[in-house]
Design an enzyme around this catalytic site. Structure first.
Site, short mmCIF file in Angstrom:
data_model
loop_
_atom_site.label_atom_id
_atom_site.label_comp_id
_atom_site.label_asym_id
_atom_site.label_seq_id
_atom_site.Cartn_x
_atom_site.Cartn_y
_atom_site.Cartn_z
N ASP A 108 0.93 -1.20 -0.06
CA ASP A 108 -0.09 0.11 -0.01
C ASP A 108 0.92 1.19 -0.13
O ASP A 108 1.54 1.51 1.07
CB ASP A 108 -0.95 0.13 1.15
CG ASP A 108 -1.91 1.18 1.45
OD1 ASP A 108 -1.49 2.46 0.79
OD2 ASP A 108 -2.63 1.08 2.21
N VAL A 109 1.04 1.99 -1.07
CA VAL A 109 1.82 3.23 -1.19
C VAL A 109 0.98 4.32 -1.56
O VAL A 109 0.06 4.46 -2.39
CB VAL A 109 2.72 3.11 -2.39
CG1 VAL A 109 3.75 2.05 -2.02
CG2 VAL A 109 2.37 2.55 -3.68
N GLU A 110 0.91 5.40 -0.64
CA GLU A 110 0.39 6.59 -0.69
C GLU A 110 0.96 7.48 0.21
O GLU A 110 1.83 7.47 0.94
CB GLU A 110 -1.17 6.22 -0.53
CG GLU A 110 -1.40 5.67 1.18
CD GLU A 110 -2.77 5.26 1.52
OE1 GLU A 110 -3.56 6.22 1.36
OE2 GLU A 110 -3.20 4.01 1.50
N TRP A 111 0.50 9.00 0.03
CA TRP A 111 0.97 10.08 0.78
C TRP A 111 0.00 10.05 1.99
O TRP A 111 -1.25 10.19 1.72
CB TRP A 111 0.98 11.32 0.18
CG TRP A 111 2.06 11.56 -0.96
CD1 TRP A 111 1.53 11.88 -2.34
CD2 TRP A 111 3.29 10.98 -1.13
NE1 TRP A 111 2.65 12.06 -3.20
CE2 TRP A 111 3.51 11.46 -2.46
CE3 TRP A 111 3.94 10.48 -0.35
CZ2 TRP A 111 5.00 11.25 -2.73
CZ3 TRP A 111 5.49 10.35 -0.72
CH2 TRP A 111 5.87 10.54 -2.01
#
Length: 346
Positions: free
Chosen positions: A230-233
């Protein structure tokens, strides 16, 4: 002469008996748990989270619960851990080797028998009109993702509501384990849901450490869905760092390569619109994507991107769960789903 012979025989017997007893003691000592660890995991200086999070039961009860929670004929060395440790590392419980490596494991083809697909019964507290032809309701296979925030879940009820698969929050960064992960993992398994785990990537920790932490806590289980990064800002995170596009891709690659080597499955990339625009547009074309798009169809938010899963709501409502739950759909028909599962699970 006769007394002397008898004495000699008795002494010989006692000597042999003593040697045998000593041999048994030495064999028992040599079978004690080893302090060695796999090369991919380094010893943590901080206490290792207990495998059984949120439960206050005895060690014996935990062993019994684990034994009954595993599928018939299958064992999982990953779960066979105690709350005792040596240098901060959980010591494996002493269980028969046959439990860990069954002589007659369930054949792969049998594990992948098509499961019943339940129709979509979820509601949305904040419904969106995605359009007649692009509504997620047009898709055949729906599922959910969960974490500690969903609390105790009635998994059998949730499944009949249309949760044909579930992704379960496992880890954050290099030292956080979701307190409900182990319980949710076993419960989803018992309910017959196809299930997998996801990791929330932390940009202030090395990718290798995070991969090791995920591997340490997520079972390498037959039939599990591929792992997810899970990659997000995250504006609420204590880590405010935003690496460059090149650095993001490099870190992700290290993490995904380690997981693929360990689990034998290509990881799935979960992301959100802003992060995708900054880092992933046109990248990682040979990886499956899981896209968050709660206001429009993914084709409008992520033009040109092929996708596997669509997270279309963060405000789902379902029997079996208190509060809101994320809703997802698989990109394809029911047969497409069965085909993908057959080619993707271990």
């Amino acid at each position: 002469m006769r007394l002397s012979a008898v004495s000699t025989i008795l002494i010989a017997c006692l000597t042999i008996s003593g040697c045998a007893a000593r041999g048994e003691r030495e064999a028992a000592q040599s079978s004690a748990p080893s302090k060695e660890m796999t090369a991919s995991i380094t010893k943590s200086q901080s206490p290792t989270p207990s495998v059984e999070i949120g439960e206050t039961v005895s060690r014996v009860e935990r062993q019994q619960a684990l034994a009954t929670s595993l599928p018939a004929g299958l064992g999982s060395a990953t779960y066979l851990q105690s709350d005792q440790s040596e240098d901060g590392v959980p010591v494996p419980l002493q269980r028969p080797l046959a439990m860990l490596s069954p002589d007659n494991p369930i054949p792969r083809a049998l594990r992948q028998q098509p499961m019943r697909i339940y129709s979509h019964q979820f509601r949305d507290a904040k419904p969106i009109n995605f359009g007649t032809t692009t509504s997620p309701r047009k898709l055949a296979v729906h599922g959910v993702d969960v974490s500690r925030w969903q609390g105790d879940i009635d998994w059998d009820t949730l499944r009949t509501q249309g949760a044909n698969f579930v992704y379960i929050k496992a880890t954050d960064g290099g030292d956080h384990l979701d307190p409900m992960f182990k319980k949710n993992w076993r419960a989803a398994q018992q309910a017959g849901l196809k299930h997998g785990a996801y990791h929330f990537f932390y940009w202030c920790r090395t990718a290798g450490e995070q991969a090791d932490w995920f591997i340490r806590n997520v079972p390498k289980e037959a039939g599990a869905l591929p792992p997810v990064i899970d990659v997000e800002w995250n504006g609420e995170s204590s880590c405010k760092r935003r690496p460059s596009r090149e650095q993001v891709l490099a870190k992700m690659q290290v993490f995904m390569d380690k997981l693929e080597r360990h689990y034998g499955q290509r990881p799935i990339v979960y992301t959100a619109p802003d992060f995708y625009k900054d880092n992933l547009s046109g990248e990682l074309l040979n990886y499956p994507f899981w896209l968050r798009s709660v206001a429009a169809h993914p084709s409008k938010v992520y033009p040109g991107r092929r996708w596997l899963f669509w997270q279309y709501s963060g405000s789902g409502v379902s029997h079996g769960v208190d509060g809101r739950i994320d809703l997802n759909a698989f990109h394809g028909s029911e047969q497409d789903w069965h085909n993908w599962v057959a080619s993707s699970v271990r």
